[in-house]
Design a protein around this motif. Structure first.
Motif, mmCIF file in Angstrom:
data_model
loop_
_atom_site.group_PDB
_atom_site.id
_atom_site.type_symbol
_atom_site.label_atom_id
_atom_site.label_comp_id
_atom_site.label_asym_id
_atom_site.label_seq_id
_atom_site.Cartn_x
_atom_site.Cartn_y
_atom_site.Cartn_z
ATOM 1 N N ASP A 61 -5.220 -5.988 5.875
ATOM 2 C CA ASP A 61 -5.325 -6.633 7.183
ATOM 3 C C ASP A 61 -4.119 -6.292 8.057
ATOM 4 O OD1 ASP A 61 -3.229 -8.334 6.350
ATOM 5 O OD2 ASP A 61 -4.545 -10.047 5.978
ATOM 6 N N ARG A 62 -4.124 -6.786 9.275
ATOM 7 C CA ARG A 62 -3.053 -6.455 10.222
ATOM 8 C C ARG A 62 -1.684 -6.834 9.678
ATOM 9 N NH1 ARG A 62 -1.554 -10.277 15.270
ATOM 10 N NH2 ARG A 62 0.491 -9.373 15.673
ATOM 11 N N PHE A 63 -1.596 -8.028 9.086
ATOM 12 C CA PHE A 63 -0.304 -8.478 8.565
ATOM 13 C C PHE A 63 0.148 -7.634 7.384
ATOM 14 C CE2 PHE A 63 -1.243 -12.950 10.325
ATOM 15 C CZ PHE A 63 -0.524 -12.692 11.482
ATOM 16 N N GLY A 64 -0.801 -7.252 6.532
ATOM 17 C CA GLY A 64 -0.455 -6.399 5.408
ATOM 18 C C GLY A 64 0.082 -5.059 5.859
ATOM 19 N N ARG A 65 -0.506 -4.501 6.912
ATOM 20 C CA ARG A 65 -0.006 -3.236 7.447
ATOM 21 C C ARG A 65 1.402 -3.404 8.007
ATOM 22 N NH1 ARG A 65 -5.334 -3.199 9.402
ATOM 23 N NH2 ARG A 65 -4.649 -3.604 11.550
ATOM 24 N N GLU A 66 1.669 -4.563 8.615
ATOM 25 C CA GLU A 66 3.017 -4.838 9.125
ATOM 26 C C GLU A 66 4.025 -4.932 7.977
ATOM 27 O OE1 GLU A 66 5.415 -8.440 11.419
ATOM 28 O OE2 GLU A 66 3.253 -8.250 11.706
ATOM 29 N N LEU A 67 3.645 -5.604 6.900
ATOM 30 C CA LEU A 67 4.528 -5.708 5.739
ATOM 31 C C LEU A 67 4.801 -4.333 5.130
ATOM 32 C CD1 LEU A 67 2.899 -8.870 4.123
ATOM 33 C CD2 LEU A 67 5.212 -8.757 5.072
ATOM 34 N N ALA A 68 3.757 -3.507 5.025
ATOM 35 C CA ALA A 68 3.920 -2.164 4.469
ATOM 36 C C ALA A 68 4.848 -1.325 5.348
ATOM 37 C CB ALA A 68 2.563 -1.484 4.331
ATOM 38 N N ALA A 69 4.714 -1.462 6.664
ATOM 39 C CA ALA A 69 5.577 -0.717 7.576
ATOM 40 C C ALA A 69 7.036 -1.135 7.412
ATOM 41 C CB ALA A 69 5.119 -0.923 9.017
ATOM 42 N N GLY A 70 7.264 -2.432 7.159
ATOM 43 C CA GLY A 70 8.621 -2.917 6.945
ATOM 44 C C GLY A 70 9.246 -2.330 5.690
ATOM 45 N N LEU A 71 8.450 -2.212 4.630
ATOM 46 C CA LEU A 71 8.966 -1.589 3.405
ATOM 47 C C LEU A 71 9.271 -0.112 3.625
ATOM 48 C CD1 LEU A 71 6.633 -3.156 0.668
ATOM 49 C CD2 LEU A 71 8.949 -3.853 1.294
ATOM 50 N N LEU A 72 8.378 0.574 4.319
ATOM 51 C CA LEU A 72 8.587 1.992 4.587
ATOM 52 C C LEU A 72 9.856 2.202 5.408
ATOM 53 C CD1 LEU A 72 7.300 4.842 4.278
ATOM 54 C CD2 LEU A 72 6.207 4.442 6.501
ATOM 55 N N GLN A 73 10.043 1.355 6.424
ATOM 56 C CA GLN A 73 11.227 1.477 7.284
ATOM 57 C C GLN A 73 12.511 1.259 6.498
ATOM 58 O OE1 GLN A 73 13.124 -1.466 8.464
ATOM 59 N NE2 GLN A 73 14.524 -0.216 9.695
ATOM 60 N N ALA A 74 12.446 0.406 5.465
ATOM 61 C CA ALA A 74 13.622 0.119 4.638
ATOM 62 C C ALA A 74 13.807 1.130 3.513
ATOM 63 C CB ALA A 74 13.515 -1.283 4.056
ATOM 64 N N GLY A 75 12.887 2.078 3.370
ATOM 65 C CA GLY A 75 13.018 3.079 2.313
ATOM 66 C C GLY A 75 12.568 2.596 0.951
ATOM 67 N N VAL A 76 11.752 1.534 0.904
ATOM 68 C CA VAL A 76 11.287 0.953 -0.360
ATOM 69 C C VAL A 76 10.038 1.692 -0.844
ATOM 70 C CG1 VAL A 76 10.301 -1.123 -1.414
ATOM 71 C CG2 VAL A 76 12.261 -1.302 0.150
ATOM 72 N N VAL A 77 9.957 1.926 -2.143
ATOM 73 C CA VAL A 77 8.783 2.536 -2.766
ATOM 74 C C VAL A 77 7.788 1.443 -3.154
ATOM 75 C CG1 VAL A 77 7.972 3.870 -4.762
ATOM 76 C CG2 VAL A 77 10.136 4.462 -3.645
ATOM 77 N N GLN A 78 6.518 1.652 -2.814
ATOM 78 C CA GLN A 78 5.459 0.726 -3.227
ATOM 79 C C GLN A 78 4.786 1.245 -4.491
ATOM 80 O OE1 GLN A 78 3.866 0.339 1.198
ATOM 81 N NE2 GLN A 78 2.728 -0.978 -0.194
ATOM 82 N N ALA A 79 4.751 0.396 -5.515
ATOM 83 C CA ALA A 79 4.102 0.786 -6.764
ATOM 84 C C ALA A 79 2.588 0.868 -6.615
ATOM 85 C CB ALA A 79 4.465 -0.204 -7.870
ATOM 86 N N ARG A 80 2.031 0.033 -5.738
ATOM 87 C CA ARG A 80 0.575 -0.004 -5.525
ATOM 88 C C ARG A 80 0.249 0.758 -4.248
ATOM 89 N NH1 ARG A 80 -1.551 -4.643 -8.356
ATOM 90 N NH2 ARG A 80 -3.560 -4.200 -7.381
ATOM 91 N N GLU A 81 -0.339 1.934 -4.371
ATOM 92 C CA GLU A 81 -0.614 2.771 -3.199
ATOM 93 C C GLU A 81 -1.695 2.176 -2.314
ATOM 94 O OE1 GLU A 81 -1.000 6.977 -3.704
ATOM 95 O OE2 GLU A 81 -0.029 6.916 -5.664
ATOM 96 N N ALA A 82 -2.764 1.680 -2.915
ATOM 97 C CA ALA A 82 -3.920 1.248 -2.142
ATOM 98 C C ALA A 82 -3.772 -0.207 -1.702
ATOM 99 C CB ALA A 82 -5.188 1.413 -2.973
ATOM 100 N N ALA A 83 -4.078 -0.470 -0.424
ATOM 101 C CA ALA A 83 -4.141 -1.849 0.057
ATOM 102 C C ALA A 83 -5.343 -2.543 -0.569
ATOM 103 C CB ALA A 83 -4.242 -1.857 1.570
ATOM 104 N N VAL A 84 -5.288 -3.860 -0.655
ATOM 105 C CA VAL A 84 -6.359 -4.648 -1.267
ATOM 106 C C VAL A 84 -7.066 -5.472 -0.198
ATOM 107 C CG1 VAL A 84 -5.225 -4.716 -3.514
ATOM 108 C CG2 VAL A 84 -4.756 -6.510 -1.847
ATOM 109 N N PRO A 85 -8.317 -5.900 -0.455
ATOM 110 C CA PRO A 85 -9.074 -6.620 0.577
ATOM 111 C C PRO A 85 -8.651 -8.066 0.788
ATOM 112 C CG PRO A 85 -10.389 -6.373 -1.423
ATOM 113 C CD PRO A 85 -9.148 -5.546 -1.622
ATOM 114 N N GLN A 86 -7.936 -8.655 -0.155
ATOM 115 C CA GLN A 86 -7.521 -10.046 0.002
ATOM 116 C C GLN A 86 -6.585 -10.184 1.208
ATOM 117 O OE1 GLN A 86 -7.532 -8.368 -2.845
ATOM 118 N NE2 GLN A 86 -8.974 -9.500 -4.128
#
Length: 337
Positions: A61-86
């Motif tokens: 969702d929109r908020f999830g994309r915002e959270l993901a962008a914040g991690l990317l901007q901080a240089g954080v690696v996400q272990a889970r590549e795919a977003a989830v529907p929840q």
């Protein structure tokens, strides 16, 4: 895994909530800000240059994309590549006259809770350079203990330094006794505990003041170190052998609000730890061997990190350069107790 460009070697893995803080404005309107204690910690670590792996999924969702962008901007690696529907979890944040925050949560069926112990273990096993794992806050509720406790036990057994932030949120507890037990079970796996004076009161520990209660918590757990935040009175670092240090600002800090202050403090502490020491959690007397000079460095860095955060509205963790600049201009006072 989702790797930003120029990612440093992964040293810390974090697991726990990522949500949107709906912060109440003076006119009653709600302003959305990316938040959640573990998410804030994760971004704060990344912004200070530590290779950080975030283990929980985010929503599409929109908020999830915002959270993901914040991690990317901080240089954080996400272990889970795919977003989830929840959907993304929400917290409504009220601020008192001193800027201190209180929370109400909306956490049923949300994205960041779509984890299990096996998946967390596998993600950490796939990152062999990890030295530290950290969790806390909403991950410590009884309903989520089966997700996180076996993972913490496995990381401690594997030789990683385990850090747990008590960070209790009583608004989540339908049974405060069960909540305390769940928090204490997680703290039992920690080498380093972070807690506030408010957390110690909520845990119903023995002792007439925060320092005595912190010592009681160390005695009840296997932890070697405890970082204690005291709001405007600064912070302490205590060793289970009785040693203790206190740090406080020497110049006034103009507080916008306290959202994310403890998370930025813990991030600063861990950044400074990795600068000064190599954790040895397995088969050693002290998993965090620190000299007096090391402790002074850790506390000063942590306090400066928190002070820079509270000067901003919402959780805006500082960069490493910002912390270093503040330390040169206004170093906190650190002394033994």
């Amino acid at each position: 895994m989702v790797f930003p460009k120029h990612t440093p070697p992964l040293q810390i893995a974090t697991a726990g909530e990522a949500l949107i803080d709906m912060i109440e404005e003076a006119d009653g309107r709600l302003r959305p800000c990316a938040g959640g204690a573990v998410y804030n910690l994760t971004r704060a670590l990344g912004l200070q240059g530590v290779g950080t792996l975030y283990l929980n999924p985010l929503s599409h969702d929109r908020f999830g994309r915002e959270l993901a962008a914040g991690l990317l901007q901080a240089g954080v690696v996400q272990a889970r590549e795919a977003a989830v529907p929840q959907p993304t979890s929400l917290a409504v944040v009220g601020l008192d006259a001193q800027g201190k925050a209180s929370y109400s949560f909306y956490r049923d069926g949300v994205a960041d809770r779509e984890v299990d112990a096996a998946g967390l273990k596998a993600a950490c096993a796939a990152a062999p350079t990890l030295r530290v794992v950290a969790t806390g806050c909403l991950a410590l509720v009884p309903e989520d203990s089966p997700r996180y406790l076996p993972w913490l036990q496995a990381q401690r057994a594997s030789g990683l330094l385990v850090v747990v932030d008590a960070n209790l949120r009583p608004a989540l507890a339908s049974d405060m006794g069960a909540y305390r037990e769940s928090v204490l079970a997680a703290l039992q796996q920690a080498h380093l505990i972070k807690a506030s004076d408010d957390d110690l009161l909520l845990l119903a520990l023995q002792g007439g003041d925060a320092m005595a209660q912190a010592r009681d918590l160390l005695a009840r757990t296997q932890a070697t170190w405890l970082a204690l935040t005291l709001g405007a009175q600064g912070a302490m670092l205590l060793h289970r052998d009785g040693r203790a240090w206190h740090a406080s600002e020497t110049t006034p800090v103009k507080v916008a609000d306290t959202v994310g202050a403890g998370d930025s403090f813990l991030a600063g502490l861990l950044v400074a730890l990795l600068q000064r020491a190599t954790p040895h959690p397995l088969g050693t007397e002290d998993p965090m061997p620190l000299t007096d000079d090391d402790v002074r460095h850790l506390l000063a860095h942590a306090v400066a990190s928190a002070s820079l955060c509270v000067m901003q509205t919402g959780c805006v963790p500082p960069s490493l350069v910002e912390v270093q600049t503040r330390l040169r201009a206004a170093p906190p006072s650190v002394h033994t107790c």
